[in-house]
Design an enzyme around this catalytic site. Structure first.
Site, PDB file in Angstrom:
ATOM      1  N   GLU A   1      -4.459  39.306  -3.265  1.00 53.27           N
ATOM      2  CA  GLU A   1      -4.726  38.915  -1.865  1.00 53.27           C
ATOM      3  C   GLU A   1      -3.441  38.846  -1.033  1.00 53.27           C
ATOM      4  O   GLU A   1      -3.159  37.830  -0.391  1.00 53.27           O
ATOM      5  CB  GLU A   1      -5.474  37.579  -1.809  1.00 53.27           C
ATOM      6  CG  GLU A   1      -6.840  37.661  -2.434  1.00 53.27           C
ATOM      7  CD  GLU A   1      -7.710  36.420  -2.241  1.00 53.27           C
ATOM      8  OE1 GLU A   1      -7.183  35.377  -1.785  1.00 53.27           O
ATOM      9  OE2 GLU A   1      -8.898  36.499  -2.552  1.00 53.27           O
TER      10      GLU A   1
ATOM     11  N   TYR B   1     -16.332  35.760  -0.846  1.00 52.84           N
ATOM     12  CA  TYR B   1     -16.814  34.422  -1.194  1.00 52.84           C
ATOM     13  C   TYR B   1     -17.570  33.766  -0.066  1.00 52.84           C
ATOM     14  O   TYR B   1     -17.945  32.610  -0.207  1.00 52.84           O
ATOM     15  CB  TYR B   1     -15.617  33.493  -1.442  1.00 52.84           C
ATOM     16  CG  TYR B   1     -14.894  33.698  -2.720  1.00 52.84           C
ATOM     17  CD1 TYR B   1     -15.511  33.447  -3.933  1.00 52.84           C
ATOM     18  CD2 TYR B   1     -13.564  34.084  -2.722  1.00 52.84           C
ATOM     19  CE1 TYR B   1     -14.813  33.591  -5.115  1.00 52.84           C
ATOM     20  CE2 TYR B   1     -12.865  34.227  -3.894  1.00 52.84           C
ATOM     21  CZ  TYR B   1     -13.487  33.983  -5.086  1.00 52.84           C
ATOM     22  OH  TYR B   1     -12.799  34.120  -6.247  1.00 52.84           O
TER      23      TYR B   1
ATOM     24  N   GLN C   1     -15.341  32.192 -10.961  1.00 48.66           N
ATOM     25  CA  GLN C   1     -14.561  32.463 -12.145  1.00 48.66           C
ATOM     26  C   GLN C   1     -15.451  32.207 -13.363  1.00 48.66           C
ATOM     27  O   GLN C   1     -16.658  32.070 -13.186  1.00 48.66           O
ATOM     28  CB  GLN C   1     -13.311  31.593 -12.135  1.00 48.66           C
ATOM     29  CG  GLN C   1     -12.443  31.884 -10.894  1.00 48.66           C
ATOM     30  CD  GLN C   1     -11.047  31.278 -10.935  1.00 48.66           C
ATOM     31  OE1 GLN C   1     -10.633  30.625 -11.866  1.00 48.66           O
ATOM     32  NE2 GLN C   1     -10.293  31.519  -9.852  1.00 48.66           N
TER      33      GLN C   1
ATOM     34  N   GLU D   1     -13.179  39.717  -7.247  1.00 50.90           N
ATOM     35  CA  GLU D   1     -13.536  38.308  -7.027  1.00 50.90           C
ATOM     36  C   GLU D   1     -14.796  38.299  -6.182  1.00 50.90           C
ATOM     37  O   GLU D   1     -14.779  38.784  -5.043  1.00 50.90           O
ATOM     38  CB  GLU D   1     -12.415  37.541  -6.324  1.00 50.90           C
ATOM     39  CG  GLU D   1     -11.199  37.303  -7.203  1.00 50.90           C
ATOM     40  CD  GLU D   1     -10.189  36.336  -6.581  1.00 50.90           C
ATOM     41  OE1 GLU D   1     -10.608  35.383  -5.878  1.00 50.90           O
ATOM     42  OE2 GLU D   1      -8.984  36.543  -6.813  1.00 50.90           O
TER      43      GLU D   1
HETATM   44  O1  AHR Z   1     -11.025  32.241  -7.109  1.00 48.64           O
HETATM   45  C1  AHR Z   1     -10.398  31.282  -6.310  1.00 48.64           C
HETATM   46  C2  AHR Z   1      -9.329  31.853  -5.382  1.00 48.64           C
HETATM   47  O2  AHR Z   1      -9.971  32.614  -4.393  1.00 48.64           O
HETATM   48  C3  AHR Z   1      -8.350  32.809  -5.997  1.00 48.64           C
HETATM   49  O3  AHR Z   1      -7.246  32.162  -6.555  1.00 48.64           O
HETATM   50  C4  AHR Z   1      -7.916  33.638  -4.831  1.00 48.64           C
HETATM   51  O4  AHR Z   1      -7.530  34.940  -5.208  1.00 48.64           O
HETATM   52  C5  AHR Z   1      -9.103  33.617  -3.898  1.00 48.64           C
HETATM   53  O5  AHR Z   1      -8.753  33.327  -2.605  1.00 48.64           O
END
Ligand code: AHR
Length: 503
Positions: A173, A244, A351, A292
């Site tokens: 990132e 996310y 994760q 991710e």
């Molecule tokens: O997965 C949590 C965090 O989210 C990671 O460390 C980062 O790469 C992302 O922003």
């Protein structure tokens, strides 16, 4: 009730089911490593201190690759701190998560854990505070058989054979202002290209992932990919995608439609990569590593790192508890990843343990499966062969974020060897069941092997250590196959898998 139809045909192949679609992620963050995978005092811990219960759950989840050691953590990480005698390793401040890391687990421990879990490692190098040389040193330690400084250090540390790690992430990132050492796309693109070029001079077999935007919400999304790929196109194989931003904030309909957003994200990154391909007259195609992805309730207190003089080891961080709707969304995001198998060649559910994770643990105590565990495990277990593009006819419901969205979403896989066909279907309606009718005339004579559905009248139900089993996928008794048609009733807010085989 809504009515929807799906038509399957063996000719509509998108691409193969890729094992790497079912990857995950272990970061030195919160309790993912310490008290997650590693907990020497735990009753199931092995001689290396790895929890046996978590290893069992990891295997049951069907995880294929695991990205390590970060995430934001990697941008301040000195990998050399984590090798050699454990009691001589330094404790370091981790600025990304305002924590302390005793370095009890480092690259050799992770690689031992990965072998026990049966997963392919995906290693990230630090391009935040470090650069080409440190990436080369780590590659030499991991992949060179011997006869050089770092490869001989590995052998001296008891690992005779090189790990020969294939997948490498060039930082993490790097567009994010929160990232230690974050860069402009020109700065990062040059550094990534030079690191990649040098890494390939040492080991031509590595597969390299260059950082895409940290989210499609970033103001630089698109332009970042264009500039970075313009610099690094010939030196890398994949561009990363991270997402996310799905969270249920009172708008369940939009949340359930999150896969629409993932489809759009993939399409946009692919379009940008192809534009650079055309402009640069390149022949190869860059693919996407969606390394991710998950539901993450970022606004909750659990996601706030400690502050001030408090630098704890393995604090409780990002320990989201997932409900049934979250699991339906995770199942739908897997439908999207499969549907995009022509372009998405790897993915990592972020994760694995405790930190926005399908597996939860108590330090020294119990472990359990979150709701999101189930769609992941069932998709990883049953998706096989080719991914089929399916024709869906579905009524739509209006959402605030994405406009009208078809309530039914689905993807299918077909294994030409066994003849097995598997349909993954999601009912995204917040209120109405779907009467699903599947046209199987392209596969005459199939029989139903199993139909499982995950749903609950209360979609906010969450698994806990005390009760992780009251709501799990159960047999959908309405599912039937006759005359080359499958039928099933799919409740509102549900995820289902229908397994079909030759009679
Ligand atoms: O997965 C949590 C965090 O989210 C990671 O460390 C980062 O790469 C992302 O922003």
């Amino acid at each position: 009730m809504h009515a929807a139809t799906v038509t399957l045909d063996p000719a509509f192949v998108v691409g193969p089911v890729r094992p790497r679609t079912f990857g995950s992620f272990v970061e030195h963050l919160g309790r993912c490593v310490y008290t997650g995978i590693h907990d020497p005092g735990h009753p199931t811990a092995d001689a290396d201190g790895f929890r046996g219960d978590v290893l069992d759950l990891t295997r049951e989840l069907g995880v294929t690759t695991v990205r390590y050691p970060g995430g934001n953590f990697v941008s301040g990480y000195r990998w050399e701190d984590g090798i050699g005698p454990v009691d001589a390793r330094p404790t370091r401040l981790d600025l990304a998560w305002h924590s302390s890391d005793p370095n009890t687990v480092g690259v050799d421990e992770f690689m031992r854990w990965a072998a026990k879990a049966g997963v392919e490692p995906m290693m990230a190098v630090n391009l935040g505070t470090r650069g080409v040389q440190e990436a080369l040193d780590l590659l030499e330690y991991c992949n060179v058989p011997g006869g050089s400084f770092w490869s001989d250090r590995r052998r001296a540390n008891g690992v005779e054979e090189p790990y020969r790690i294939r997948m490498w992430c060039l930082g993490n990132e790097m567009d994010g202002p929160w990232q230690i050492g974050h860069k402009t796309p020109q700065e990062y693109g040059r550094l990534a290209a030079e690191t990649a070029r040098a890494m390939r001079m040492m080991d031509p077999g590595v597969e390299l992932v260059v950082c895409g935007s940290s989210s499609s919400d970033m103001p630089t999304f698109g332009e970042w990919e264009r500039v970075v790929l313009t610099e690094a196109y010939e030196h890398v194989d994949h561009v990363s995608a991270h997402a996310y931003y799905w969270e249920e904030d009172g708008d369940l309909a939009s949340f359930l439609a999150s896969a629409v957003d993932m489809d759009h994200f993939v399409e946009s990154v692919a379009a940008t990569a192809d534009q650079v391909r055309a402009a640069g007259k390149h022949t190869k195609r860059i693919t996407i590593s969606f390394d991710e992805w998950n539901v993450w309730y970022q606004k909750r207190a659990e996601s706030r790192p400690p502050s001030g003089d408090d630098w704890p080891v393995a604090p409780v961080l990002l320990e989201d508890r997932y409900n049934v709707a979250d699991a339906v969304v995770v199942g739908n995001l897997l439908v999207s990843l499969l549907r995009n198998t022509d372009r998405v060649h790897a993915a990592s559910l972020a994760q694995l343990v405790n930190v926005i994770a399908p597996i939860m643990t108590e330090p020294g105590g119990r472990s359990w499966r979150q709701t999101t565990f189930h769609p992941f495990a069932l998709t990883a277990r049953h998706a096989a062969g080719d991914v089929l593009r399916v024709a869906v006819q579905s009524p739509a419901e209006e959402t605030a974020r994405f406009g009208d969205v078809p309530v039914l979403d689905a993807v299918a896989t077909h294994d030409p060897g066994t003849g097995d066909v598997v349909l993954f279907a999601v009912n995204r309606s917040t209120t109405r069941a779907v009467d699903l009718d599947v046209d199987l005339r392209g596969f005459p004579g199939l029989r139903l092997v199993e139909a499982l559905t995950l749903s609950n009248p209360d979609h906010t139900w969450q698994a806990t250590a005390d009760d992780a089993t009251s709501v799990v996928p159960v047999v959908n008794t309405s599912a039937k196959v006759a005359d080359d048609r499958a039928r099933a009733e799919l409740p509102a807010v549900s995820w289902s898998v229908l397994r079909l085989a030759r009679a």
